[in-house]
Every structure is written in structure tokens, then in C-alpha cells.
Design an enzyme around this catalytic site. Structure first.
Site, PDB file in Angstrom:
ATOM      1  N   ASP A 198       5.785  -7.068  -2.624  1.00  0.00           N
ATOM      2  CA  ASP A 198       4.723  -6.497  -1.782  1.00  0.00           C
ATOM      3  C   ASP A 198       5.047  -6.895  -0.347  1.00  0.00           C
ATOM      4  O   ASP A 198       5.008  -8.078   0.004  1.00  0.00           O
ATOM      5  CB  ASP A 198       3.374  -7.077  -2.231  1.00  0.00           C
ATOM      6  CG  ASP A 198       2.207  -6.499  -1.445  1.00  0.00           C
ATOM      7  OD1 ASP A 198       2.419  -5.989  -0.324  1.00  0.00           O
ATOM      8  OD2 ASP A 198       1.076  -6.562  -1.959  1.00  0.00           O
ATOM      9  N   VAL A 199       5.354  -5.903   0.491  1.00  0.00           N
ATOM     10  CA  VAL A 199       5.790  -6.231   1.865  1.00  0.00           C
ATOM     11  C   VAL A 199       4.678  -6.851   2.704  1.00  0.00           C
ATOM     12  O   VAL A 199       4.939  -7.401   3.776  1.00  0.00           O
ATOM     13  CB  VAL A 199       6.349  -5.006   2.636  1.00  0.00           C
ATOM     14  CG1 VAL A 199       7.657  -4.538   2.044  1.00  0.00           C
ATOM     15  CG2 VAL A 199       5.332  -3.886   2.743  1.00  0.00           C
TER      16      VAL A 199
ATOM     17  N   ASN B 271      10.350   1.688   4.689  1.00  0.00           N
ATOM     18  CA  ASN B 271       9.724   2.937   4.255  1.00  0.00           C
ATOM     19  C   ASN B 271       8.358   2.703   3.601  1.00  0.00           C
ATOM     20  O   ASN B 271       7.525   3.606   3.599  1.00  0.00           O
ATOM     21  CB  ASN B 271      10.671   3.650   3.285  1.00  0.00           C
ATOM     22  CG  ASN B 271       9.982   4.726   2.479  1.00  0.00           C
ATOM     23  OD1 ASN B 271       9.774   5.835   2.957  1.00  0.00           O
ATOM     24  ND2 ASN B 271       9.574   4.391   1.250  1.00  0.00           N
TER      25      ASN B 271
ATOM     26  N   TYR C 143      -4.369   4.709  10.297  1.00  0.00           N
ATOM     27  CA  TYR C 143      -2.980   5.102   9.993  1.00  0.00           C
ATOM     28  C   TYR C 143      -2.196   5.295  11.290  1.00  0.00           C
ATOM     29  O   TYR C 143      -1.081   4.794  11.444  1.00  0.00           O
ATOM     30  CB  TYR C 143      -2.988   6.389   9.163  1.00  0.00           C
ATOM     31  CG  TYR C 143      -1.628   6.850   8.697  1.00  0.00           C
ATOM     32  CD1 TYR C 143      -0.936   6.152   7.706  1.00  0.00           C
ATOM     33  CD2 TYR C 143      -1.031   7.995   9.226  1.00  0.00           C
ATOM     34  CE1 TYR C 143       0.317   6.579   7.268  1.00  0.00           C
ATOM     35  CE2 TYR C 143       0.214   8.427   8.796  1.00  0.00           C
ATOM     36  CZ  TYR C 143       0.875   7.716   7.813  1.00  0.00           C
ATOM     37  OH  TYR C 143       2.117   8.136   7.383  1.00  0.00           O
TER      38      TYR C 143
ATOM     39  N   LYS D 117       1.075   3.231  12.665  1.00  0.00           N
ATOM     40  CA  LYS D 117       2.383   3.870  12.900  1.00  0.00           C
ATOM     41  C   LYS D 117       2.781   3.776  14.372  1.00  0.00           C
ATOM     42  O   LYS D 117       3.968   3.680  14.680  1.00  0.00           O
ATOM     43  CB  LYS D 117       2.349   5.321  12.413  1.00  0.00           C
ATOM     44  CG  LYS D 117       2.216   5.456  10.889  1.00  0.00           C
ATOM     45  CD  LYS D 117       3.424   4.881  10.141  1.00  0.00           C
ATOM     46  CE  LYS D 117       3.385   5.187   8.653  1.00  0.00           C
ATOM     47  NZ  LYS D 117       4.574   4.693   7.923  1.00  0.00           N
TER      48      LYS D 117
HETATM   49  P1  NDP Z   1       4.389   7.600  -1.507  1.00  0.00           P
HETATM   50  O1  NDP Z   1       2.937   7.269  -1.586  1.00  0.00           O
HETATM   51  O2  NDP Z   1       4.972   8.599  -2.418  1.00  0.00           O
HETATM   52  O3  NDP Z   1       5.262   6.275  -1.568  1.00  0.00           O
HETATM   53  C1  NDP Z   1       4.900   5.127  -0.863  1.00  0.00           C
HETATM   54  C2  NDP Z   1       5.914   4.051  -1.153  1.00  0.00           C
HETATM   55  O4  NDP Z   1       5.518   2.853  -0.467  1.00  0.00           O
HETATM   56  C3  NDP Z   1       5.989   3.736  -2.621  1.00  0.00           C
HETATM   57  O5  NDP Z   1       7.327   3.508  -2.985  1.00  0.00           O
HETATM   58  C4  NDP Z   1       5.173   2.463  -2.739  1.00  0.00           C
HETATM   59  O6  NDP Z   1       5.636   1.692  -3.822  1.00  0.00           O
HETATM   60  C5  NDP Z   1       5.470   1.791  -1.413  1.00  0.00           C
HETATM   61  N1  NDP Z   1       4.466   0.811  -1.026  1.00  0.00           N
HETATM   62  C6  NDP Z   1       3.177   1.022  -0.698  1.00  0.00           C
HETATM   63  N2  NDP Z   1       2.566  -0.131  -0.419  1.00  0.00           N
HETATM   64  C7  NDP Z   1       3.490  -1.103  -0.570  1.00  0.00           C
HETATM   65  C8  NDP Z   1       3.474  -2.512  -0.412  1.00  0.00           C
HETATM   66  N3  NDP Z   1       2.366  -3.182  -0.062  1.00  0.00           N
HETATM   67  N4  NDP Z   1       4.628  -3.198  -0.642  1.00  0.00           N
HETATM   68  C9  NDP Z   1       5.753  -2.542  -1.004  1.00  0.00           C
HETATM   69  N5  NDP Z   1       5.828  -1.225  -1.177  1.00  0.00           N
HETATM   70  C10 NDP Z   1       4.697  -0.508  -0.955  1.00  0.00           C
HETATM   71  O7  NDP Z   1       4.602   8.069  -0.007  1.00  0.00           O
HETATM   72  P2  NDP Z   1       5.823   8.743   0.769  1.00  0.00           P
HETATM   73  O8  NDP Z   1       7.081   8.599   0.022  1.00  0.00           O
HETATM   74  O9  NDP Z   1       5.376  10.067   1.200  1.00  0.00           O
HETATM   75  O10 NDP Z   1       5.821   7.807   2.073  1.00  0.00           O
HETATM   76  C11 NDP Z   1       6.876   6.942   2.429  1.00  0.00           C
HETATM   77  C12 NDP Z   1       6.707   6.594   3.901  1.00  0.00           C
HETATM   78  O11 NDP Z   1       6.750   7.788   4.680  1.00  0.00           O
HETATM   79  C13 NDP Z   1       5.385   5.914   4.242  1.00  0.00           C
HETATM   80  O12 NDP Z   1       5.605   4.899   5.187  1.00  0.00           O
HETATM   81  C14 NDP Z   1       4.572   7.042   4.864  1.00  0.00           C
HETATM   82  O13 NDP Z   1       3.592   6.571   5.752  1.00  0.00           O
HETATM   83  C15 NDP Z   1       5.651   7.830   5.564  1.00  0.00           C
HETATM   84  N6  NDP Z   1       5.303   9.206   5.833  1.00  0.00           N
HETATM   85  C16 NDP Z   1       4.931  10.050   4.827  1.00  0.00           C
HETATM   86  C17 NDP Z   1       4.564  11.353   5.101  1.00  0.00           C
HETATM   87  C18 NDP Z   1       4.100  12.292   4.050  1.00  0.00           C
HETATM   88  O14 NDP Z   1       3.537  13.350   4.392  1.00  0.00           O
HETATM   89  N7  NDP Z   1       4.320  12.028   2.766  1.00  0.00           N
HETATM   90  C19 NDP Z   1       4.585  11.857   6.493  1.00  0.00           C
HETATM   91  C20 NDP Z   1       5.029  10.896   7.473  1.00  0.00           C
HETATM   92  C21 NDP Z   1       5.361   9.620   7.141  1.00  0.00           C
HETATM   93  P3  NDP Z   1       4.657   0.889  -4.831  1.00  0.00           P
HETATM   94  O15 NDP Z   1       3.375   1.659  -4.907  1.00  0.00           O
HETATM   95  O16 NDP Z   1       5.424   0.793  -6.077  1.00  0.00           O
HETATM   96  O17 NDP Z   1       4.497  -0.430  -4.172  1.00  0.00           O
END
Ligand code: NDP
Length: 259
Positions: free
Chosen positions: A63-64, A90, A155, A159
Site C-alpha cells: 500500500d503506497v 501509477n 482528486y 494530481k
Molecule cells: P484502476 O482503478 O483501474 O487502478 C488503480 C490502480 O491503483 C490499481 O492497480 C490499484 O491496485 C492501485 N492502487 C490504488 N490504491 C492503492 C494504494 N493505496 N496502494 C497501492 N496501489 C493502489 O485505475 P486506472 O488504471 O484507470 O488508474 C491508474 C492511474 O491513472 C491512477 O493514478 C489514476 O488517477 C490515473 N488516471 C486514470 C484515468 C482514467 O480515466 N482511468 C484518467 C487520468 C489519470 P490495488 O487496488 O490492488 O491496490
């Protein structure tokens, strides 16, 4: 030989969505890849996909938001794969609410994961890059790092903080072979956008298909970006050809936000 052969990459939130696409893309470019996140099952699946490409992989639960877990993650990466000279921050969470309905918990969680989590990872990994005199940090921000919008105060603040962190550290390390950039996508076709469409549907009474059309309408291309497009840009930023790109927040949204 692929360009990133011999490099080790660490991708937070690498088990699914954009993070998974970046993990696969970097593996195709030759890197060995560590993926981290909170869900072991998706991390194991992604690690399997990386090994199927012929690269080494590590799946690390972390967990980051907890810096002790970030420190432990780094120890695991070094032990399993070697020094990470590519870091992709990410991991992220999103949520929408009017300012007056933005709770303390929502604010703190968003800042903690999206901004502080990336800070913990950069503070741990960048010194290794400086020692090696080569490194690439790619932070997955958002167009919400470049412009405000209604109902996303927490959010957008998180960002913007991530982009500020990107720019400051980029300047600090510029003369030492390390670049730090952010990718700022518009809506991307992942579970995160599915949740946004569901939220719009609940708030407006539209069906989810129409809610999705609203998200698509934010881009003049009338579509969601794909995770693979974000991954392609992130991978390019890790290349030698991109060594002059530093401290940027590169927008990938089909042309909505210009300049
Ligand atoms: P998802 O919700 O599909 O994935 C989010 C990822 O972040 C998962 O792998 C999740 O893994 C991980 N995550 C969340 N919280 C934690 C935590 N506390 N510690 C470690 N890992 C964490 O989203 P996206 O793939 O769409 O998003 C990825 C990135 O891109 C994010 O930063 C998002 O803000 C950004 N983004 C997304 C957009 C979109 O429209 N989808 C647009 C612009 C930016 P797990 O739950 O297993 O921990």
C-alpha cells in the site's frame, strides 16, 4: 536487443488498468518488471504475463500510502530483480463530490495515495538512480493536474500536487542523467472510468451507456483513451530518445486541453 534490456522497472498499481498496460509495454521493451499494489491475485496474473513475454517479474503487495510498506517493497525489488532505475507512480484513487460534500476522509485518502504515495516511492528510489547516473520516473497524473473541473476538488488537488512534485524533482536531478515526467490522460477506458460512469448514472438518472457517452464527450475525439496509449507514452519517456524531456506534464486526451 530491446532498448530497456537489463533495466529493472517498478510500477505501483501495476496489477490492473493503466499500470498493467505499462508493465506489459515495458516488458516488451526489454525491462524486468516489479508490479505492486494491494491485491495479490491481480499482481500474480500480471507477473505471469510479464514472464510469458520472457522477462523477469516480481509481484509485491504494498500500500503506497504506508511508507514502511514502500521501504519493504524496495527491499523486495532489489532482492528479486535488482536496482530499479525506472519508477512508474501509477497507483491512484479517484472520487467525485461537491466541495461541501467532500469529507475529511476523502480528502486525506486522495492526497495520501495520489501525492504522498508517489513522494514516498520517489524519495526511496531516486537516490538509487542518482547513484547509477541514469533513471526514469514517470508519474501518472491526469488532466486534473493541469486544469480544474467541478466536483473533483480532492482528486484535482492531489494530481496538481503530483505534478508539482514532478516538476520540482525534475529540476533537482536534471544534470544527473535522471528525468522525471508526468503523463496527464483524459478519461481512460479502465475500471476507474467505469466507476465514474456509474456515479454519473446514479446522480443523473441516465443509463450507464449514456453516462459513458458523457465521459467520451470530454474529448474532441469523442472516445475514451486506452490504457495502451498511456503505456506507449510512458514507455517512450523511459527511452534514450526521450532523455531531453524532463519536468513535463504531457496531456493525452485527444485534444481537449491544449497548450
Ligand atoms: P484502476 O482503478 O483501474 O487502478 C488503480 C490502480 O491503483 C490499481 O492497480 C490499484 O491496485 C492501485 N492502487 C490504488 N490504491 C492503492 C494504494 N493505496 N496502494 C497501492 N496501489 C493502489 O485505475 P486506472 O488504471 O484507470 O488508474 C491508474 C492511474 O491513472 C491512477 O493514478 C489514476 O488517477 C490515473 N488516471 C486514470 C484515468 C482514467 O480515466 N482511468 C484518467 C487520468 C489519470 P490495488 O487496488 O490492488 O491496490
Amino acid at each position: 536487443m530491446a532498448e530497456l534490456t537489463g533495466r529493472v522497472a517498478l510500477i505501483t498499481g501495476g496489477g490492473r488498468g493503466i499500470g498493467r498496460a505499462i508493465a506489459v509495454s515495458l516488458a516488451h521493451a526489454g525491462a524486468d518488471v516489479a508490479v505492486s499494489g494491494r491485491n495479490a491475485d491481480v499482481l500474480d496474473e500480471t507477473a505471469g504475463a510479464i514472464r510469458a513475454i520472457g522477462r523477469r517479474a516480481a509481484a509485491i503487495v504494498c500500500d503506497v500510502a504506508e511508507h514502511s510498506q514502500v521501504d519493504a517493497m524496495l527491499i523486495r525489488v532489489k532482492k528479486d530483480l535488482g536496482d530499479p532505475l525506472i519508477l512508474v507512480n501509477n497507483a491512484g484513487i479517484a472520487g467525485s463530490a461537491k466541495l461541501s460534500e467532500t469529507t475529511d476522509d476523502m480528502w486525506e485518502a486522495m492526497l495520501r495515495v495520489n501525492a504522498t504515495g508517489a513522494f514516498f516511492c520517489m524519495r526511496a528510489v531516486v537516490p538509487i538512480m542518482l547513484e547509477a547516473k541514469w533513471g526514469r520516473v514517470v508519474n501518472i497524473a491526469s488532466i486534473a493536474a493541469r486544469a480544474g473541473a467541478a466536483y473533483i476538488a480532492a482528486y484535482s488537488a492531489s494530481k496538481h500536487a503530483l505534478l508539482g512534485l514532478t516538476r520540482a524533482v525534475a529540476t533537482e536531478v536534471a544534470a544527473k542523467g535522471v528525468t522525471v515526467n508526468a503523463v496527464c490522460p483524459g478519461y481512460v477506458d479502465t475500471e476507474m472510468s467505469d466507476r465514474s460512469a456509474a456515479f454519473i448514472s446514479v446522480r443523473t438518472g441516465r443509463n450507464e451507456n449514456d453516462a459513458r457517452k458523457i465521459l467520451e464527450g470530454f474529448s474532441p475525439q469523442k472516445r475514451l483513451m486506452t490504457a495502451e496509449e498511456v503505456a506507449g507514452l510512458a514507455t517512450y519517456l523511459c527511452s534514450e530518445a526521450a532523455r531531453g524531456i524532463n519536468g513535463q506534464g504531457i496531456v493525452l486526451d485527444g485534444g481537449a486541453l491544449q497548450g
